[in-house]
Design a protein around this motif. Structure first.
Motif, PDB file in Angstrom:
ATOM      1  N   ASP A  90       0.821  -1.211   0.000  1.00  9.51           N
ATOM      2  CA  ASP A  90       0.000   0.000   0.000  1.00  9.51           C
ATOM      3  C   ASP A  90       0.856   1.264   0.000  1.00  9.51           C
ATOM      4  N   VAL A  93       1.718   2.064  -3.512  1.00  7.80           N
ATOM      5  CA  VAL A  93       0.550   2.599  -4.219  1.00  7.80           C
ATOM      6  C   VAL A  93       0.368   4.071  -3.859  1.00  7.80           C
ATOM      7  N   ASP A  94       0.469   4.396  -2.571  1.00 11.29           N
ATOM      8  CA  ASP A  94       0.326   5.786  -2.128  1.00 11.29           C
ATOM      9  C   ASP A  94       1.386   6.680  -2.750  1.00 11.29           C
ATOM     10  N   ALA A  97       0.657   7.170  -6.477  1.00  9.45           N
ATOM     11  CA  ALA A  97      -0.532   8.016  -6.641  1.00  9.45           C
ATOM     12  C   ALA A  97      -0.181   9.486  -6.393  1.00  9.45           C
ATOM     13  N   GLN A  98       0.634   9.751  -5.362  1.00 13.10           N
ATOM     14  CA  GLN A  98       1.022  11.134  -5.062  1.00 13.10           C
ATOM     15  C   GLN A  98       1.941  11.705  -6.133  1.00 13.10           C
ATOM     16  N   SER A 103      -5.358   8.495  -9.026  1.00 15.99           N
ATOM     17  CA  SER A 103      -6.052   7.771  -7.965  1.00 15.99           C
ATOM     18  C   SER A 103      -5.237   6.548  -7.538  1.00 15.99           C
ATOM     19  N   GLU A 104      -5.576   6.012  -6.363  1.00 18.33           N
ATOM     20  CA  GLU A 104      -4.874   4.817  -5.884  1.00 18.33           C
ATOM     21  C   GLU A 104      -5.135   3.625  -6.800  1.00 18.33           C
ATOM     22  N   ASP A 105      -6.349   3.516  -7.354  1.00 21.64           N
ATOM     23  CA  ASP A 105      -6.653   2.412  -8.270  1.00 21.64           C
ATOM     24  C   ASP A 105      -5.772   2.471  -9.511  1.00 21.64           C
ATOM     25  N   ALA A 107      -2.857   3.958  -9.722  1.00 25.00           N
ATOM     26  CA  ALA A 107      -1.488   3.704  -9.281  1.00 25.00           C
ATOM     27  C   ALA A 107      -1.260   2.203  -9.104  1.00 25.00           C
ATOM     28  N   ARG A 108      -2.225   1.499  -8.486  1.00 26.45           N
ATOM     29  CA  ARG A 108      -2.094   0.052  -8.287  1.00 26.45           C
ATOM     30  C   ARG A 108      -2.020  -0.678  -9.631  1.00 26.45           C
TER      31      ARG A 108
END
Length: 126
Positions: A90, A93-94, A97-98, A103-105, A107-108
């Motif tokens: 996670d 992912v964060d 995303a940043q 979005s996190e989705d 990024a994942r």
């Protein structure tokens, strides 16, 4: 029970265990995961010892576990094909995303497509 103030000599203890039919061996474990319904315990620095007492195997784990969300501690043999998906932390992912302002989705998905490579995922999203 064994007498003496200083405890048993490790060599003598090993001889006694052999006489009783107990074999002891160290297991070169990289990681140990204990799964429960509520959380996983992840031992990254575990020392594992296996004792075999006449066919009954017992494992001793020495270390400090990290408690993580259930199922987030990596894949199982059943989902070895989706190892990249299960292995994306996670925190990664964060970060993606940043950095990529998505979005996190998204990024994942980018991390999964790039086998967890942070730089490649960010480059794909920019």
């Amino acid at each position: 029970m064994f007498g003496g103030g200083g405890g048993l000599n490790p060599r003598k203890m090993e001889q006694m265990m052999k006489q009783m039919g107990i074999d002891v061996e160290d297991v070169e474990a990289e990681e140990v995961i204990i799964r429960t319904a509520e959380y996983d315990l992840v031992f990254g620095d575990a020392e594992v010892t296996k004792m075999d007492a006449r066919g009954q195997e017992t494992y001793q784990i020495i270390g400090s576990p990290e408690q993580v969300e259930a199922g987030s501690a990596g894949g199982t043999a059943d989902d070895a094909g989706s190892e990249a998906e299960a292995g994306v932390p996670d925190e990664d992912v964060d970060l993606v995303a940043q950095r990529a302002d998505v979005s996190e989705d998204e990024a994942r998905e980018a991390l999964e497509a790039n086998d967890g490579d942070l730089a490649a995922a960010i480059a794909d999203l920019e």
